[in-house]
Each structure stands twice: as structure tokens, then as C-alpha cells.
Design an enzyme around this catalytic site. Structure first.
Site, mmCIF file in Angstrom:
data_model
loop_
_atom_site.group_PDB
_atom_site.id
_atom_site.type_symbol
_atom_site.label_atom_id
_atom_site.label_comp_id
_atom_site.label_asym_id
_atom_site.label_seq_id
_atom_site.Cartn_x
_atom_site.Cartn_y
_atom_site.Cartn_z
ATOM 1 N N ASP A 1 0.869 -1.192 0.000
ATOM 2 C CA ASP A 1 0.000 0.000 0.000
ATOM 3 C C ASP A 1 0.898 1.232 0.000
ATOM 4 O OD1 ASP A 1 -2.326 1.627 0.141
ATOM 5 O OD2 ASP A 1 -2.136 1.794 2.307
ATOM 6 N N SER A 2 0.283 2.388 -0.220
ATOM 7 C CA SER A 2 1.033 3.633 -0.120
ATOM 8 C C SER A 2 1.367 3.962 1.341
ATOM 9 C CB SER A 2 0.200 4.781 -0.695
ATOM 10 O OG SER A 2 -0.985 4.922 0.056
ATOM 11 N N TYR B 1 -0.699 8.409 -2.769
ATOM 12 C CA TYR B 1 -0.692 8.030 -4.185
ATOM 13 C C TYR B 1 -1.865 8.677 -4.930
ATOM 14 C CZ TYR B 1 2.832 4.231 -3.960
ATOM 15 O OH TYR B 1 3.978 3.491 -3.849
ATOM 16 N N CYS C 1 -4.351 -1.696 -1.755
ATOM 17 C CA CYS C 1 -4.448 -0.284 -2.131
ATOM 18 C C CYS C 1 -5.328 -0.209 -3.377
ATOM 19 C CB CYS C 1 -3.054 0.255 -2.429
ATOM 20 S SG CYS C 1 -3.032 1.966 -3.016
ATOM 21 N N ASN C 2 -6.420 0.525 -3.282
ATOM 22 C CA ASN C 2 -7.319 0.667 -4.430
ATOM 23 C C ASN C 2 -6.664 1.466 -5.562
ATOM 24 O OD1 ASN C 2 -10.411 -0.095 -3.559
ATOM 25 N ND2 ASN C 2 -9.153 0.477 -1.818
ATOM 26 N N GLU D 1 -3.814 8.963 8.405
ATOM 27 C CA GLU D 1 -2.360 8.938 8.575
ATOM 28 C C GLU D 1 -1.924 9.777 9.784
ATOM 29 O OE1 GLU D 1 0.282 7.454 6.929
ATOM 30 O OE2 GLU D 1 -0.920 6.351 5.457
ATOM 31 N N CYS E 1 -10.972 2.859 -0.510
ATOM 32 C CA CYS E 1 -9.581 3.195 -0.200
ATOM 33 C C CYS E 1 -9.283 2.425 1.066
ATOM 34 C CB CYS E 1 -9.432 4.703 0.034
ATOM 35 S SG CYS E 1 -7.821 5.173 0.707
ATOM 36 N N THR E 2 -8.162 1.741 1.107
ATOM 37 C CA THR E 2 -7.923 0.851 2.253
ATOM 38 C C THR E 2 -7.664 1.615 3.550
ATOM 39 O OG1 THR E 2 -5.621 0.675 1.530
ATOM 40 C CG2 THR E 2 -7.137 -1.096 0.885
ATOM 41 N N HIS E 3 -7.463 2.928 3.456
ATOM 42 C CA HIS E 3 -7.381 3.710 4.691
ATOM 43 C C HIS E 3 -8.759 3.853 5.365
ATOM 44 C CE1 HIS E 3 -3.436 4.900 3.141
ATOM 45 N NE2 HIS E 3 -3.191 5.555 4.263
HETATM 46 N N1 DGL Z 1 -4.757 3.326 0.618
HETATM 47 C C1 DGL Z 1 -4.799 3.771 -0.720
HETATM 48 C C2 DGL Z 1 -6.002 3.286 -1.482
HETATM 49 O O1 DGL Z 1 -6.557 2.266 -1.148
HETATM 50 C C3 DGL Z 1 -4.266 5.071 -1.175
HETATM 51 C C4 DGL Z 1 -4.202 6.285 -0.338
HETATM 52 C C5 DGL Z 1 -3.309 7.325 -0.975
HETATM 53 O O2 DGL Z 1 -2.071 7.106 -0.921
HETATM 54 O O3 DGL Z 1 -3.799 8.317 -1.542
HETATM 55 O O4 DGL Z 1 -6.402 3.859 -2.458
#
Ligand code: DGL
Length: 268
Positions: free
Chosen positions: A11-12, A43, A74-75, A153, A185-187
Site C-alpha cells: 500500500d502507499s 498516491y 491499495c485501491n 495517517e 480506499c484501504t485507509h
Molecule cells: N490506501 C490507498 C487506497 O486504497 C491510497 C491512499 C493514498 O495514498 O492516496 O487507495
């Protein structure tokens, strides 16, 4: 048949840990190696060419660690980099978007699905396109909620300012008929409680990491690639920057006996 090599996840940043948690739950004997590219996070605001470059570097790192499969936790990397990189490498790769789309289609009764994701994921159009392949009658309502990544974050999920921000960003979804909302988004599963509090009980939240883990498990089982270890798997986490904040979020979130947390350098 069995395969003791670790499963890789990328992931990012810390968001991928929501998928790591799921893999620990469903595949407790597997060794896991995770990499979060904190040095280049977020990302979601980067051009596709950079997302591909940085994701390729993470894939090369995981392959150097001899992983048997890679989950794109990470999506954004799934939308932008997976289609290119799955042609470049032989290791089996699993993205989160197809699984997330399929789960949401199975869950909706109103045929209206919401998607919240990074700017890049929303602009890629990958969720609506993938949902349309399963059922082209479904209406998709997408919102780019890039700034939620920063909330997670910076470990500010439960502040009043974050709750107000979530309410303002998601308000347009209240005017739709959605009964299912993809946390694209995995966050965002780290904000699940706050998002649920605002959207209410009538909207089901879909975490694509859950079905992605089921799909990966099924694949490894069918190929005879699950481990035959009987003890709990080792969990190694790696980050390319921000070791202290990464560590504290990781321990908070996983509440788990992590074998190693490393600061590493990849790429040039
Ligand atoms: N966790 C990431 C996702 O699932 C990306 C978050 C990011 O770096 O912008 O898209």
C-alpha cells in the site's frame, strides 16, 4: 502440497494494514510481509505513471523477499498499476476493486451503490466500470474523499474536526438512494465508525479487503499453496518513511505481536 513462502501485501501507507488484519484473521498460519510506501504517500493525487513506478518498486521488493502471492492492499495501485504490472511479473497478484465491486453488487437492494475513494481511483472510473460488468443496471455515486487519507495517517479519526469533515464530504450521498457504500480506499475502514455514524444503519459499508482475502485464500487452497505450518505466522511490516508514526498506528490497529517493523529504502 504446501508452500511456506510468505504472502506479500503493498500500500502507499498505513491503510493496507486493514487488509493485513484480515489476512491474519483468515490465514493465521501464513507468514506476511507488508510494505507501505510512506515516502511517496499519498498516491491518490499522483499521475498514473508515478503510481505504476512506485508500485513496481514495491512489487520488486516483495519478490526479493520470495513471496508466493501479492495482494494490492491499495485501491489506487489496483486501479492504476495492477493492469500493467500483472503483465510484467509471474507472481499471482490480487487487487481489491473486483472483489469490492462484487460484494457491493451482491449486497444492494436499491441498485444504487456509493463509492468513496482517492481522487485517482475515482478519476480512473474503475469501480463504475467493474460494477457495470457485473450488473449494468446499477447506478454508482462516486465521491473523491482524498483528504480522509490524511485524517487516518495523522491518527485524527476521532476528532470533532474530522467528524465535521466526514459529514460535509459525504452529505451529497444522503440525497441518493444508496443502501451500500464501498470504502474504496484501504485507509477508510479505519474511519468505519465515523462513516457509519454519519450514514446511519440503513447504509451497509463494504470493505473490499475482506472479499479480496477470501479470493486469495481460495486461490492458494486450490493451487496447494497454503502453508502447512501449525504455529502462528510471522508478520513483518516495512515502511519507506515515517517509522515512528507508522509503528504507533500499526501497533494500535493490529494490536498484534508483530515480528518486525523496519524502515527500508527501495527504488533509486
Ligand atoms: N490506501 C490507498 C487506497 O486504497 C491510497 C491512499 C493514498 O495514498 O492516496 O487507495
Amino acid at each position: 502440497m504446501s508452500d511456506k513462502r510468505p504472502i506479500g501485501l503493498l500500500d502507499s501507507g498505513v491503510g493496507g494494514l486493514t487488509v493485513v488484519e484480515e489476512v491474519i484473521k483468515k490465514l493465521p498460519h501464513e507468514d506476511i510481509i507488508f510494505i507501505g510506501d510512506e515516502a511517496h504517500m499519498p498516491y491518490g493525487v499522483r499521475p498514473a505513471s508515478e503510481i505504476i513506478k512506485y508500485t513496481r518498486e514495491m512489487v520488486e521488493f516483495l519478490i526479493s523477499k520470495n513471496v508466493k502471492a501479492i495482494i494490492y492492499a491499495c485501491n489506487t495501485a489496483t486501479a492504476r498499476a495492477l493492469p500493467t504490472l500483472e503483465k510484467e511479473f509471474d507472481v499471482p497478484m490480487f487487487g481489491v476493486i473486483k472483489s469490492g465491486a462484487q460484494s457491493a453488487v451482491a449486497d444492494t437492494n436499491t441498485d444504487d451503490i456509493g463509492v468513496i475513494a482517492t481522487e485517482s481511483t475515482v478519476n480512473s472510473g474503475t469501480y463504475p466500470a467493474t460494477i457495470a460488468k457485473v450488473d449494468d443496471q446499477i447506478k454508482v455515486h462516486s465521491i473523491a474523499a482524498q483528504h480522509f487519507v490524511k485524517i487516518v495517517e495523522s491518527n485524527a479519526s476521532d476528532t470533532d474536526a474530522s467528524k465535521a469533515d466526514i459529514a460535509e464530504t459525504l452529505a451529497p450521498l444522503k440525497d441518493t438512494d444508496i443502501d451500500t457504500l464501498i470504502l474504496g480506499c484501504t485507509h477508510f475502514p479505519m474511519l468505519e465508525k465515523q462513516i457509519h455514524d454519519f450514514m446511519g444503519d440503513q447504509v451497509k459499508l463494504v470493505d473490499p479487503g475482506i472479499e479480496t482475502t477470501n479470493v486469495t485464500k481460495k486461490y492458494l487452497a486450490e493451487k496447494g499453496m497454503l502453508t502447512d505450518n501449525e504455529q502462528s505466522g510471522k508478520v513483518e511490516l516495512n515502511t519507506t518513511a515515517n517509522l515512528d508514526s507508522f509503528k504507533s498506528l500499526a501497533l494500535d490497529w493490529l494490536g498484534y505481536d508483530i515480528s518486525e517493523i523496519n524502515l527500508i529504502h527501495i527504488g533509486d
